[in-house]
Structures are given as structure tokens and as C-alpha cells.
Design an enzyme around this catalytic site. Structure first.
Site, PDB file in Angstrom:
ATOM      1  N   GLU A 180       0.866  -1.187   0.000  1.00 22.40           N
ATOM      2  CA  GLU A 180       0.000   0.000   0.000  1.00 22.40           C
ATOM      3  C   GLU A 180       0.902   1.235   0.000  1.00 22.40           C
ATOM      4  O   GLU A 180       2.111   1.125  -0.156  1.00 22.40           O
ATOM      5  CB  GLU A 180      -0.913  -0.015   1.236  1.00 22.40           C
ATOM      6  CG  GLU A 180      -1.786  -1.264   1.324  1.00 22.40           C
ATOM      7  CD  GLU A 180      -2.714  -1.257   2.540  1.00 22.40           C
ATOM      8  OE1 GLU A 180      -3.120  -0.171   2.995  1.00 22.40           O
ATOM      9  OE2 GLU A 180      -3.019  -2.349   3.042  1.00 22.40           O
ATOM     10  N   LYS A 228      -0.545   3.591  -5.560  1.00 20.57           N
ATOM     11  CA  LYS A 228       0.340   2.434  -5.464  1.00 20.57           C
ATOM     12  C   LYS A 228       1.210   2.261  -6.718  1.00 20.57           C
ATOM     13  O   LYS A 228       1.892   1.253  -6.866  1.00 20.57           O
ATOM     14  CB  LYS A 228      -0.492   1.166  -5.232  1.00 20.57           C
ATOM     15  CG  LYS A 228      -1.372   1.246  -3.982  1.00 20.57           C
ATOM     16  CD  LYS A 228      -2.293   0.043  -3.885  1.00 20.57           C
ATOM     17  CE  LYS A 228      -3.319   0.234  -2.779  1.00 20.57           C
ATOM     18  NZ  LYS A 228      -4.323  -0.861  -2.775  1.00 20.57           N
TER      19      LYS A 228
END
Ligand SMILES: [Zn+2]
Length: 278
Positions: free
Chosen positions: A3, A59
């Protein structure tokens, strides 16, 4: 899945090591890694290019090259970008090594991906904004334009959605995934299934502040290695001991000692405290 803190950790490490280097050679061992181009064209377009900067959007890692091109990478579930050859998984056949970049100074960068969902592509740098539109990527959580009023407006724009899946929705705000969405809901004392429209302004502010605090601290600790994630030097992140509820179902709530529960929310296991998250 890496993440925001994990991808940011890798971005910073790449930036410190590869900016200014020239790509001498690229080997693609798994052709499906490359999107929208043949492996041969991908290699030809990268050869001789100098690394200008390494950026992140949600991301995604964006490596800017001279010649106004950008190498875009998404690590997806299990992608690993590594600057070290000594890590045992690079040498092992089970590492699922997919690409090797060799720079003109002899140093190398490796891409390995156990589950092979990650991808790379090359775009004209001016199309980075188009990329964000095409991939329907929302504003990065750390984008300075994402102020509290803007965060509040975005959350309220999807009032019928449940808050935890909404935080993970990359088309609204990008970077937050399953681990940090759970941790933020816990820190802000919000039940993860609450509809966004039921949140008071003060609760949205608590969520915003909790996300800033948790994501920043996770970056300082180089992310959470609760799964396959390692940083660009093959080292595990050190944030797992700071996770309050992720992976702790059945254990006592760190705040009120009630047994933590787990529910499947939008296909993702979610741990929460039924007593102190309302
Ligand atoms: Zn509790």
C-alpha cells in the site's frame, strides 16, 4: 499488497540509488509483465535512457526517463523491486524473477513477482495525467491538494458506500489498502460498515488525521511485511508490531479489551472492535 507506505518506501530507496543512472540493458523473463508493448519494443525504448526522477501516485511507481518518457510500474499483490542481488529470493528459481535492469555503472534492479499480477509500461511523460484518468486513479492521499475539506467532500460524494471499502477505493483516493483502512477506522473509532453519509464532520476529521498519522509512521518504519512485501534492499518493513488490529481477530481490543471480531467486507477480511467502533 503493498500500500502507500510500502510503495513510498521503495520509491524513496529507488530515488536514492538510481536517479542519474543510465539503463544499459533490460532483460524481460516474463513477457506478460509488459503492457501495451512487445517485450522487444519495451527493451529498445529503455536502452540508453537516463533516470530523471522516481515518483509515486497511489500504489503506482513512476520512473521518469530522459526523452520525456515514463516507466510505470504496479507491484499489485506480490511484486518486488530489488536493488540487491544478494537477497536469496532473487537467486532462487522460486523467486519468479520477471525482469532485470542493468545500469551503465554495473548495478542492477530486479523485478520478481510470485503471483505475477504486477505490470510495467512506458508512457510519454506528458500522459501521466492521462494515465491517472485511464486507470481511474483518485488523488493520492498525500497530495497536498487533499486537504481536510477536500477529503470530507470526497467521502460525502459517495455517501451510500460503506466507509472502509470507500477508503480502499482507488478511484476516489489512491494509496490506502486493506491494512491501513482497518487501522484508520479503529483509530477513529468508526465501525467499518458505517455508510459514509452517516459520518459526522468530526468523525471524518478523526479519520483524516488517523490516516496521516498511521501512514506517516508506517513510512518511517519502511512499511508492513505482513505478507510477501520487502523493501528495495530485500529487508522486511518494521511496522507490523505497531498494527493495532490487523490480523488480531480473537485477541483483546488494545483499547477496551473486548475480543476483536472479523468480518468479510467487500471481499476483504476486516478486523474491528464491536464495542469501541461505532
Ligand atoms: Zn475496543
Amino acid at each position: 499488497m503493498p500500500e502507500l507506505p510500502e510503495v513510498e518506501t521503495i520509491r524513496r530507496q529507488l530515488q536514492s540509488r538510481i536517479v542519474g543512472k543510465t539503463i544499459k540493458k533490460v532483460q524481460v523473463l516474463y513477457p506478460k509483465l509488459v503492457r501495451d508493448l512487445s517485450g522487444a519494443d519495451f527493451i529498445a525504448r529503455l536502452k540508453g535512457k537516463r533516470i530523471g526522477d522516481v515518483l509515486r501516485q497511489g500504489k503506482l511507481i513512476l520512473i521518469r526517463l530522459n526523452g520525456k518518457e515514463t516507466l510505470v510500474m504496479h507491484l499489485k499483490m506480490t511484486g518486488r523491486l530489488l536493488l540487491t542481488q544478494s537477497a536469496s529470493f532473487v537467486k532462487s528459481p522460486s523467486s519468479h524473477l520477471e525482469a532485470i535492469f542493468t545500469f551503465s555503472d554495473g548495478s542492477q534492479m530486479f523485478y520478481a513477482d510470485l503471483r505475477r499480477f504486477g505490470y510495467m509500461k512506458i508512457l510519454p511523460t506528458q500522459d501521466e495525467a492521462v494515465l491517472v484518468e485511464k486507470e481511474s486513479l483518485g488523488i493520492d492521499f498525500f497530495d497536498e491538494r487533499l486537504t481536510l475539506p477536500e477529503f470530507t467532500r470526497l467521502i460525502r460524494s459517495r455517501g451510500k458506500s460503506q466507509i472502509k471499502p470507500l477508503l480502499m477505493d482507488q478511484t476516489l483516493i489512491s494509496g490506502i489498502g486493506n491494512i491501513y483502512a482497518q487501522e484508520a477506522c479503529f483509530a477513529a473509532k468508526i465501525y467499518p460498515l458505517r455508510k459514509a453519509e452517516t459520518l459526522r464532520d468530526a468523525e471524518i476529521e478523526d479519520l483524516y488525521n488517523a490516516l496521516h498519522e498511521i501512514l506517516n509512521k508506517a513510512i518511517q518504519k519502511r512499511g508492513s511485511s505482513s505478507d510477501a512485501y520487502v523493501d528495495a534492499f530485500g529487508q522486511q518493513g518494521e511496522f507490523v508490531p505497531y498494527l493495532k488490529i490487523y490480523g488480531r481477530e480473537g485477541k483483546p481490543c488494545p483499547r477496551c479489551k473486548t475480543k476483536l471480531q472479523k468480518k468479510n467486507i467487500g471481499g476483504r477480511g476486516t478486523v474491528f472492535c464491536a464495542k469501541c467502533q461505532k
